[in-house]
Design a protein around this motif. Structure first.
Motif, PDB file in Angstrom:
ATOM      1  N   THR A  18       0.803  -1.228   0.000  1.00 25.53           N
ATOM      2  CA  THR A  18       0.000   0.000   0.000  1.00 25.53           C
ATOM      3  C   THR A  18       0.829   1.267   0.000  1.00 25.53           C
ATOM      4  OG1 THR A  18      -0.109  -0.073   2.410  1.00 25.53           O
ATOM      5  CG2 THR A  18      -1.931  -1.104   1.209  1.00 25.53           C
ATOM      6  N   SER A  19       2.150   1.125   0.016  1.00 21.73           N
ATOM      7  CA  SER A  19       2.982   2.326   0.082  1.00 21.73           C
ATOM      8  C   SER A  19       4.037   2.294  -1.023  1.00 21.73           C
ATOM      9  CB  SER A  19       3.669   2.430   1.442  1.00 21.73           C
ATOM     10  OG  SER A  19       4.693   1.460   1.555  1.00 21.73           O
ATOM     11  N   GLN A  20       4.560   3.453  -1.316  1.00 18.29           N
ATOM     12  CA  GLN A  20       5.632   3.549  -2.299  1.00 18.29           C
ATOM     13  C   GLN A  20       6.856   2.756  -1.820  1.00 18.29           C
ATOM     14  OE1 GLN A  20       7.073   7.530  -3.061  1.00 18.29           O
ATOM     15  NE2 GLN A  20       8.437   6.855  -4.686  1.00 18.29           N
ATOM     16  N   ALA A  21       7.158   2.827  -0.543  1.00 18.01           N
ATOM     17  CA  ALA A  21       8.311   2.111   0.008  1.00 18.01           C
ATOM     18  C   ALA A  21       8.160   0.604  -0.163  1.00 18.01           C
ATOM     19  CB  ALA A  21       8.507   2.470   1.482  1.00 18.01           C
ATOM     20  N   GLN A  22       6.971   0.073   0.067  1.00 18.41           N
ATOM     21  CA  GLN A  22       6.758  -1.361  -0.114  1.00 18.41           C
ATOM     22  C   GLN A  22       6.967  -1.758  -1.572  1.00 18.41           C
ATOM     23  OE1 GLN A  22       2.822  -1.685   1.541  1.00 18.41           O
ATOM     24  NE2 GLN A  22       3.592  -2.125   3.588  1.00 18.41           N
ATOM     25  N   ASN A  23       6.513  -0.925  -2.494  1.00 19.16           N
ATOM     26  CA  ASN A  23       6.741  -1.199  -3.912  1.00 19.16           C
ATOM     27  C   ASN A  23       8.229  -1.126  -4.247  1.00 19.16           C
ATOM     28  OD1 ASN A  23       4.029  -1.658  -4.555  1.00 19.16           O
ATOM     29  ND2 ASN A  23       3.661   0.511  -4.871  1.00 19.16           N
ATOM     30  N   LEU A  24       8.929  -0.147  -3.664  1.00 19.40           N
ATOM     31  CA  LEU A  24      10.367  -0.035  -3.891  1.00 19.40           C
ATOM     32  C   LEU A  24      11.108  -1.243  -3.316  1.00 19.40           C
ATOM     33  CD1 LEU A  24      11.018   3.765  -3.205  1.00 19.40           C
ATOM     34  CD2 LEU A  24      11.154   2.577  -5.418  1.00 19.40           C
ATOM     35  N   MET A  25      10.633  -1.774  -2.192  1.00 19.07           N
ATOM     36  CA  MET A  25      11.261  -2.973  -1.626  1.00 19.07           C
ATOM     37  C   MET A  25      11.141  -4.139  -2.600  1.00 19.07           C
ATOM     38  SD  MET A  25      10.621  -3.242   2.414  1.00 19.07           S
ATOM     39  CE  MET A  25      11.396  -2.100   3.534  1.00 19.07           C
ATOM     40  N   GLU A  26       9.960  -4.291  -3.183  1.00 22.74           N
ATOM     41  CA  GLU A  26       9.805  -5.383  -4.141  1.00 22.74           C
ATOM     42  C   GLU A  26      10.685  -5.160  -5.366  1.00 22.74           C
ATOM     43  OE1 GLU A  26       6.219  -6.852  -6.719  1.00 22.74           O
ATOM     44  OE2 GLU A  26       6.118  -7.672  -4.680  1.00 22.74           O
ATOM     45  N   GLU A  27      10.791  -3.914  -5.817  1.00 23.09           N
ATOM     46  CA  GLU A  27      11.693  -3.617  -6.933  1.00 23.09           C
ATOM     47  C   GLU A  27      13.130  -3.944  -6.545  1.00 23.09           C
ATOM     48  OE1 GLU A  27      11.210   0.397  -8.389  1.00 23.09           O
ATOM     49  OE2 GLU A  27       9.035   0.132  -8.603  1.00 23.09           O
ATOM     50  N   GLU A  75      27.061  -1.677  -8.546  1.00 28.71           N
ATOM     51  CA  GLU A  75      27.035  -1.330  -7.121  1.00 28.71           C
ATOM     52  C   GLU A  75      26.607   0.122  -6.917  1.00 28.71           C
ATOM     53  OE1 GLU A  75      26.986  -3.383  -4.778  1.00 28.71           O
ATOM     54  OE2 GLU A  75      27.710  -5.127  -5.868  1.00 28.71           O
ATOM     55  N   ARG A  76      26.995   1.004  -7.810  1.00 25.51           N
ATOM     56  CA  ARG A  76      26.548   2.403  -7.706  1.00 25.51           C
ATOM     57  C   ARG A  76      25.037   2.499  -7.879  1.00 25.51           C
ATOM     58  NH1 ARG A  76      31.544   4.628 -11.130  1.00 25.51           N
ATOM     59  NH2 ARG A  76      32.981   4.882  -9.383  1.00 25.51           N
ATOM     60  N   VAL A  77      24.503   1.764  -8.832  1.00 26.06           N
ATOM     61  CA  VAL A  77      23.051   1.756  -9.046  1.00 26.06           C
ATOM     62  C   VAL A  77      22.346   1.193  -7.810  1.00 26.06           C
ATOM     63  CG1 VAL A  77      21.193   0.676 -10.396  1.00 26.06           C
ATOM     64  CG2 VAL A  77      23.164   1.690 -11.569  1.00 26.06           C
ATOM     65  N   ALA A  78      22.875   0.103  -7.273  1.00 24.16           N
ATOM     66  CA  ALA A  78      22.273  -0.487  -6.065  1.00 24.16           C
ATOM     67  C   ALA A  78      22.290   0.505  -4.907  1.00 24.16           C
ATOM     68  CB  ALA A  78      23.020  -1.767  -5.681  1.00 24.16           C
ATOM     69  N   THR A  79      23.377   1.233  -4.760  1.00 28.60           N
ATOM     70  CA  THR A  79      23.471   2.227  -3.699  1.00 28.60           C
ATOM     71  C   THR A  79      22.433   3.324  -3.887  1.00 28.60           C
ATOM     72  OG1 THR A  79      25.810   1.763  -3.383  1.00 28.60           O
ATOM     73  CG2 THR A  79      25.008   3.886  -2.558  1.00 28.60           C
ATOM     74  N   ASP A  80      22.273   3.795  -5.112  1.00 31.43           N
ATOM     75  CA  ASP A  80      21.254   4.811  -5.395  1.00 31.43           C
ATOM     76  C   ASP A  80      19.855   4.291  -5.070  1.00 31.43           C
ATOM     77  OD1 ASP A  80      23.230   6.551  -6.240  1.00 31.43           O
ATOM     78  OD2 ASP A  80      22.844   6.231  -8.389  1.00 31.43           O
ATOM     79  N   GLU A  81      19.592   3.029  -5.425  1.00 26.25           N
ATOM     80  CA  GLU A  81      18.273   2.442  -5.161  1.00 26.25           C
ATOM     81  C   GLU A  81      18.005   2.318  -3.665  1.00 26.25           C
ATOM     82  OE1 GLU A  81      17.936  -0.296  -9.207  1.00 26.25           O
ATOM     83  OE2 GLU A  81      18.563  -1.228  -7.327  1.00 26.25           O
ATOM     84  N   VAL A  82      18.985   1.849  -2.920  1.00 26.75           N
ATOM     85  CA  VAL A  82      18.808   1.690  -1.472  1.00 26.75           C
ATOM     86  C   VAL A  82      18.677   3.051  -0.796  1.00 26.75           C
ATOM     87  CG1 VAL A  82      19.870   0.830   0.654  1.00 26.75           C
ATOM     88  CG2 VAL A  82      19.937  -0.558  -1.413  1.00 26.75           C
TER      89      VAL A  82
END
Length: 187
Positions: free
Chosen positions: A12-21, A103-110
């Motif tokens: 139900t939240s943007q953060a939950q969707n980002l976690m799945e991404e 790794e840079r992309v992963a850091t940006d995503e996290v």
């Protein structure tokens, strides 16, 4: 006797969707590291192959830590498909440069996930993600060092093999405080 069924809530939240991404990103990174490991293995560079095989498992575990967090919080999880990874490289430096960028992309995503968790007031989620932020600092540092060593070796991958033999690049210092891995660790 009536069976008790656990209620699983939709995201139900943007953060939950980002976690799945992030689960998808971690699984894709795992596959890319696996492709790199195989490339090195086929060229008889066993230390580089071993390093990237371990990286593949680490990224898989990172994704599964997020899955476990979502399961623990009764949030619906859908395991996303993973797009094709790169398998063809002209020289070993390309693989390491790809890893640095990954790794840079992963850091940006996290970092984005952490920011959104804070904006949404999800303090438990924010606390959970802190481990990943610390982990990414080390991941980028290790990959940058490997790229620097590769550049100094001027194409002699045995210098990088020697570096991996000589230096301790196994970063397990965060494992004691790491979140649980859904299904358990594979390594």
């Amino acid at each position: 006797m009536d069976a008790v069924v656990k209620t699983i809530s939709p995201r139900t939240s943007q953060a939950q969707n980002l976690m799945e991404e992030q689960v998808g990103s971690g699984l894709r990174a795992s596959q890319q590291y696996l492709a790199c490991a195989v490339w090195f293995d086929q060229r008889d560079l066993p230390r580089l192959a071993s390093y990237f095989y371990r990286q593949s498992l680490r990224k898989r575990d990172h994704a599964m830590r997020i899955v476990q967090y979502m399961i623990d919080n009764s949030v619906a999880v859908e395991v996303p498909s993973v797009e094709a990874v790169r398998n063809d490289f002209s020289d070993p430096r390309e693989l390491i440069a790809l890893a640095v960028e990954q790794e840079r992309v992963a850091t940006d995503e996290v970092t984005t996930l952490s920011r959104v968790l804070r904006e949404e007031g999800d303090y438990l989620g924010e606390q959970f993600v802190r481990w990943f932020l610390s982990e990414q600092v080390d991941e980028i540092a290790q990959m940058n060092t490997m790229l620097n060593v590769a550049d100094r070796s001027q194409g002699n991958m045995f210098d990088l093999e020697d570096y991996l033999k000589r230096e301790s690049v196994e970063n397990e210092r965060y494992e004691s405080g790491a979140p649980q891995v859904a299904g358990g660790k594979l390594r």
